[in-house]
Design a protein around this motif. Structure first.
Motif, mmCIF file in Angstrom:
data_model
loop_
_atom_site.group_PDB
_atom_site.id
_atom_site.type_symbol
_atom_site.label_atom_id
_atom_site.label_comp_id
_atom_site.label_asym_id
_atom_site.label_seq_id
_atom_site.Cartn_x
_atom_site.Cartn_y
_atom_site.Cartn_z
ATOM 1 N N UNK A 94 41.314 6.530 69.902
ATOM 2 C CA UNK A 94 42.192 6.532 68.737
ATOM 3 C C UNK A 94 43.603 6.143 69.170
ATOM 4 N N UNK A 95 44.262 5.356 68.345
ATOM 5 C CA UNK A 95 45.614 4.886 68.651
ATOM 6 C C UNK A 95 46.652 5.910 68.209
ATOM 7 N N UNK A 96 47.494 6.309 69.129
ATOM 8 C CA UNK A 96 48.602 7.219 68.846
ATOM 9 C C UNK A 96 49.698 6.455 68.119
ATOM 10 N N UNK A 97 50.138 6.973 66.985
ATOM 11 C CA UNK A 97 51.194 6.314 66.225
ATOM 12 C C UNK A 97 52.554 6.464 66.897
ATOM 13 N N UNK A 98 52.677 7.417 67.814
ATOM 14 C CA UNK A 98 53.890 7.591 68.627
ATOM 15 C C UNK A 98 53.475 7.468 70.088
ATOM 16 N N UNK A 99 53.202 6.244 70.558
ATOM 17 C CA UNK A 99 52.492 6.063 71.832
ATOM 18 C C UNK A 99 53.179 6.653 73.060
ATOM 19 N N UNK A 100 54.495 6.806 73.037
ATOM 20 C CA UNK A 100 55.175 7.355 74.212
ATOM 21 C C UNK A 100 55.425 8.850 74.087
ATOM 22 N N UNK A 101 54.847 9.476 73.090
ATOM 23 C CA UNK A 101 55.066 10.906 72.867
ATOM 24 C C UNK A 101 53.786 11.698 73.089
ATOM 25 N N UNK A 102 53.911 12.811 73.836
ATOM 26 C CA UNK A 102 52.780 13.722 74.025
ATOM 27 C C UNK A 102 52.509 14.539 72.771
ATOM 28 N N UNK B 67 44.527 9.547 59.778
ATOM 29 C CA UNK B 67 43.239 10.101 59.379
ATOM 30 C C UNK B 67 42.267 8.986 58.987
ATOM 31 N N UNK B 68 42.774 7.851 58.532
ATOM 32 C CA UNK B 68 41.906 6.705 58.236
ATOM 33 C C UNK B 68 41.196 6.248 59.505
ATOM 34 N N UNK B 69 41.956 6.124 60.610
ATOM 35 C CA UNK B 69 41.358 5.696 61.873
ATOM 36 C C UNK B 69 40.319 6.709 62.348
ATOM 37 N N UNK B 70 40.610 7.998 62.161
ATOM 38 C CA UNK B 70 39.649 9.030 62.534
ATOM 39 C C UNK B 70 38.376 8.892 61.716
ATOM 40 N N UNK B 71 38.509 8.693 60.409
ATOM 41 C CA UNK B 71 37.339 8.554 59.554
ATOM 42 C C UNK B 71 36.468 7.381 59.942
ATOM 43 N N UNK B 72 37.098 6.228 60.191
ATOM 44 C CA UNK B 72 36.342 5.037 60.593
ATOM 45 C C UNK B 72 35.625 5.293 61.911
ATOM 46 N N UNK B 73 36.319 5.942 62.862
ATOM 47 C CA UNK B 73 35.716 6.227 64.168
ATOM 48 C C UNK B 73 34.496 7.136 64.013
ATOM 49 N N UNK B 74 34.620 8.192 63.211
ATOM 50 C CA UNK B 74 33.509 9.119 63.039
ATOM 51 C C UNK B 74 32.338 8.471 62.299
ATOM 52 N N UNK B 75 32.645 7.652 61.300
ATOM 53 C CA UNK B 75 31.575 6.932 60.605
ATOM 54 C C UNK B 75 30.836 6.010 61.571
ATOM 55 N N UNK B 76 31.582 5.305 62.417
ATOM 56 C CA UNK B 76 30.946 4.424 63.395
ATOM 57 C C UNK B 76 30.061 5.221 64.351
#
Length: 352
Positions: free
Chosen positions: A110-118, A124-133
């Motif tokens: 999953x892609x972090x929307x704040x890539x340099x932040x821990x 949630x759209x990306x999560x849904x697509x990932x889980x459906x796949x």
């Protein structure tokens, strides 16, 4: 924007997100372990978005691996329906460089929307697509209706990923997994993603000019309808974006010794304004211009700086067509004068 917030435990706040120690002469060493924090709201039900433009997010927090010093890192996560959230470490036989990868069919990055932040935020759209796949459902509403996803919330598992970009063998997955226990997966279809171009450009079909119009949601229709680079149908999910635009001249006799006379452009992954958060530029510095006129006709390729504010520039004396490819896996830009059909050999574009 809808957002599920998570409050860190006080101990995590006290320690901060970095477990690194500052040394007089910092020296990189390969990390051996790091952890992702149990979500404080892991038992609170939330639904995934079914619209790609929905900006709703959920959060994960992690420590920073011990690299021997505090570093600017890139953070992301891997999701799975398997409690082990399986990953594999792949070693390049020639270079010995190790990378951590999701296992197809078992886990997804999953892609972090704040890539340099821990303090990571994921759509949630990306999560849904990932889980459906992961459930074997790809753009199939009937299969979704008959699946466990349609019956109610599911439990999903995560590992955090961290790396220092450009540093070999810095990538590592968290030793532990955490879960969200009540995710209601809504039906969504995987569609082509896009990014936006901003600058001295115009749309050859609609004739609309941009002229560095503010890349904000107030101008969503302007950018969505006219200034998108889109994944081709056979490249959906690859983060290879293609677009055709006209470069608009600054004057009919530009000063070739003045970069301010170049027609300029850069890209944005989202319309968040002039902040560098979603900016994809030629350099970190604002107002910096990288001239590419000498390679424009034959074809230019170069690096993209994530969160970079610099522009690319070309001296043109008349409106000039160009075809652009942006690769946001390898962070590369390809530009060639003229309108071309683009095909790919692997990730390498060919301008036909």
């Amino acid at each position: 924007m809808k957002k599920i917030s998570i409050i860190l435990a006080m101990s995590a706040v006290a320690l901060g997100f970095s477990s690194c120690k500052q040394e007089d002469e910092p020296k990189f060493h390969e990390p051996t372990s790091f952890t992702v924090s149990t979500p404080a709201l892991q038992n609170i039900e939330f639904a995934t978005a079914n619209d790609k433009t929905d900006a709703a997010t959920f959060n994960l927090f992690c420590t920073q691996p011990d690299y021997g010093y505090s570093a600017i890192c890139k953070y992301s996560a891997i999701v799975s329906l398997d409690p082990e959230c399986p990953v594999e470490t792949v070693v390049d036989e020639e270079t010995g460089v190790k990378t951590v990868q999701a296992i197809p069919g078992k886990s997804v990055v999953l892609e972090n929307q704040n890539p340099t932040s821990a303090a990571m935020a994921f759509k949630t759209y990306d999560l849904g697509i990932a889980l459906l796949n992961l459930g074997g459902i790809v753009n199939d509403a009937d299969a979704y209706a008959a699946s466990d996803f349609a019956k109610g919330p599911v439990k999903c598992y995560f590992r955090a990923l961290c790396e220092i970009e450009g540093i070999a063998n810095s990538q590592i997955a968290s030793a532990n997994t955490v879960s969200y226990n009540a995710v209601r997966v809504m039906y969504a279809e995987k569609k082509a993603a896009w990014i936006y171009i901003c600058g001295d450009v115009s749309n050859p079909d609609t004739k609309v000019a941009d002229g560095f119009k503010g890349p904000s949601m107030a101008n969503f229709e302007h950018y969505y309808n006219n200034f998108r680079l889109i994944e081709p149908d056979d490249q959906i999910g690859t983060k290879l974006f293609v677009g055709k635009f006209n470069l608009d001249p600054k004057s009919d006799a530009p000063d070739l010794g003045n970069v301010d006379d170049t027609s300029q452009f850069r890209f944005f992954s989202e319309l968040l304004g002039w902040t560098n958060t979603a900016s994809l530029g030629s350099a970190e510095g604002d107002f910096y211009v990288l001239p590419i006129a000498d390679k424009f006709a034959a074809g230019f390729d170069g690096d993209i700086v994530l969160q970079g504010l610099g522009n690319w520039g070309v001296w043109v004396s008349e409106q000039t067509p160009m075809t652009i490819v942006v690769d946001l896996v390898q962070n590369k830009l390809y530009v060639k004068e003229g309108f071309h059909d683009v095909t790919f050999v692997g990730r390498n574009p060919e301008f036909n």
